[in-house]
Enzyme design. Structure first.
Site, PDB file in Angstrom:
ATOM      1  N   ASP A  50      10.349  19.081  19.121  1.00 39.24           N
ATOM      2  CA  ASP A  50      10.722  19.844  20.310  1.00 39.24           C
ATOM      3  C   ASP A  50       9.861  19.372  21.479  1.00 39.24           C
ATOM      4  O   ASP A  50       8.651  19.156  21.341  1.00 39.24           O
ATOM      5  CB  ASP A  50      10.513  21.339  20.059  1.00 39.24           C
ATOM      6  CG  ASP A  50      11.220  22.198  21.097  1.00 39.24           C
ATOM      7  OD1 ASP A  50      12.181  22.905  20.725  1.00 39.24           O
ATOM      8  OD2 ASP A  50      10.812  22.176  22.276  1.00 39.24           O
ATOM      9  N   ILE A  51      10.476  19.245  22.651  1.00 40.02           N
ATOM     10  CA  ILE A  51       9.772  18.736  23.828  1.00 40.02           C
ATOM     11  C   ILE A  51       8.744  19.741  24.345  1.00 40.02           C
ATOM     12  O   ILE A  51       7.795  19.370  25.040  1.00 40.02           O
ATOM     13  CB  ILE A  51      10.812  18.370  24.925  1.00 40.02           C
ATOM     14  CG1 ILE A  51      10.266  17.341  25.889  1.00 40.02           C
ATOM     15  CG2 ILE A  51      11.309  19.607  25.662  1.00 40.02           C
ATOM     16  CD1 ILE A  51      11.330  16.714  26.783  1.00 40.02           C
ATOM     17  N   ASN A  93      18.987  30.009  16.781  1.00 40.99           N
ATOM     18  CA  ASN A  93      19.354  31.010  17.776  1.00 40.99           C
ATOM     19  C   ASN A  93      20.839  30.883  18.103  1.00 40.99           C
ATOM     20  O   ASN A  93      21.354  29.783  18.239  1.00 40.99           O
ATOM     21  CB  ASN A  93      18.538  30.803  19.061  1.00 40.99           C
ATOM     22  CG  ASN A  93      17.060  31.053  18.835  1.00 40.99           C
ATOM     23  OD1 ASN A  93      16.683  31.987  18.138  1.00 40.99           O
ATOM     24  ND2 ASN A  93      16.214  30.209  19.421  1.00 40.99           N
ATOM     25  N   GLY A 116      18.544  33.893  22.810  1.00 33.53           N
ATOM     26  CA  GLY A 116      17.855  32.934  23.667  1.00 33.53           C
ATOM     27  C   GLY A 116      18.303  31.501  23.486  1.00 33.53           C
ATOM     28  O   GLY A 116      17.546  30.573  23.789  1.00 33.53           O
ATOM     29  N   GLN A 117      19.531  31.297  23.003  1.00 35.59           N
ATOM     30  CA  GLN A 117      20.017  29.913  22.856  1.00 35.59           C
ATOM     31  C   GLN A 117      20.231  29.298  24.237  1.00 35.59           C
ATOM     32  O   GLN A 117      20.943  29.873  25.072  1.00 35.59           O
ATOM     33  CB  GLN A 117      21.336  29.877  22.065  1.00 35.59           C
ATOM     34  CG  GLN A 117      21.824  28.446  21.816  1.00 35.59           C
ATOM     35  CD  GLN A 117      23.081  28.378  20.946  1.00 35.59           C
ATOM     36  OE1 GLN A 117      23.694  29.396  20.630  1.00 35.59           O
ATOM     37  NE2 GLN A 117      23.468  27.171  20.576  1.00 35.59           N
ATOM     38  N   HIS A 124      21.073  23.822  16.509  1.00 37.72           N
ATOM     39  CA  HIS A 124      19.794  23.213  16.123  1.00 37.72           C
ATOM     40  C   HIS A 124      18.966  24.258  15.392  1.00 37.72           C
ATOM     41  O   HIS A 124      18.885  25.405  15.799  1.00 37.72           O
ATOM     42  CB  HIS A 124      19.043  22.684  17.342  1.00 37.72           C
ATOM     43  CG  HIS A 124      18.917  23.678  18.459  1.00 37.72           C
ATOM     44  ND1 HIS A 124      19.961  23.956  19.324  1.00 37.72           N
ATOM     45  CD2 HIS A 124      17.897  24.475  18.835  1.00 37.72           C
ATOM     46  CE1 HIS A 124      19.576  24.879  20.190  1.00 37.72           C
ATOM     47  NE2 HIS A 124      18.327  25.212  19.916  1.00 37.72           N
ATOM     48  N   HIS A 150      15.349  25.346  14.507  1.00 39.17           N
ATOM     49  CA  HIS A 150      13.927  25.176  14.786  1.00 39.17           C
ATOM     50  C   HIS A 150      13.178  25.213  13.459  1.00 39.17           C
ATOM     51  O   HIS A 150      13.475  26.046  12.596  1.00 39.17           O
ATOM     52  CB  HIS A 150      13.394  26.318  15.656  1.00 39.17           C
ATOM     53  CG  HIS A 150      13.994  26.402  17.018  1.00 39.17           C
ATOM     54  ND1 HIS A 150      13.359  25.925  18.137  1.00 39.17           N
ATOM     55  CD2 HIS A 150      15.175  26.909  17.449  1.00 39.17           C
ATOM     56  CE1 HIS A 150      14.114  26.144  19.205  1.00 39.17           C
ATOM     57  NE2 HIS A 150      15.232  26.750  18.820  1.00 39.17           N
TER      58      HIS A 150
END
Ligand code: 5GP
Ligand code: ZN
Length: 114
Positions: free
Chosen positions: A30-31, A87, A93-94, A100, A102
């Site tokens: 994740d960035i 999500n 909170g998508q 994806h 997490h």
């Protein structure tokens, strides 16, 4: 999906710190990590949300978990523990509408999440 950021990562058009790629499932960091290990596990195929899954996707979703398990083991966090979260839509909170999972690890994770 030409305007999907994760499709672009899957196509190699946007760089990512990729840890796993079997042609169907991709795992990259994740960035904006929320934990020492924060990975995103995605199917290459564009599926917008959990609500868009159908019966034919059942095995694919299983493969997200198996790939996550493999990389968690390789990173040495499988025994200490990790959390997987997908999500779905606004209340969860998508923000990226390409499914994806997490995978968070490397610290004690609070429960329940906010
Ligand atoms: P969501 O809130 O949709 O479940 O999570 C989206 C996640 O994607 C966020 O944790 C965010 O930091 C991450 N993200 C967004 N854009 C990029 C990107 O271009 N590259 C990477 N590696 N992660 C991204
Ligand atoms: Zn996509």
């Amino acid at each position: 999906m030409s305007d999907c950021i994760f499709c672009k990562i899957a196509a190699g058009e946007i760089p990512a710190d990729t840890l796993y790629d079997d042609g169907e499932v991709l795992i990259f960091r994740d960035i904006n990590p929320e934990a020492p290990v924060h990975l995103l596990v995605i199917p290459r195929r564009h599926i917008a949300t959990l609500n868009d899954l159908s019966e034919v996707d059942a095995a694919l979703i299983g493969r997200l978990y198996l790939a996550g398990q493999q990389v968690a083991t390789e990173l040495g966090v499988a025994e200490s523990g990790y959390r997987t979260v997908i999500n779905c839509n606004r209340d969860a909170g998508q923000i990226v509408f390409h499914i994806h999972m997490h995978l968070l690890a490397g610290r004690e994770l609070g429960w329940p999440p906010g």
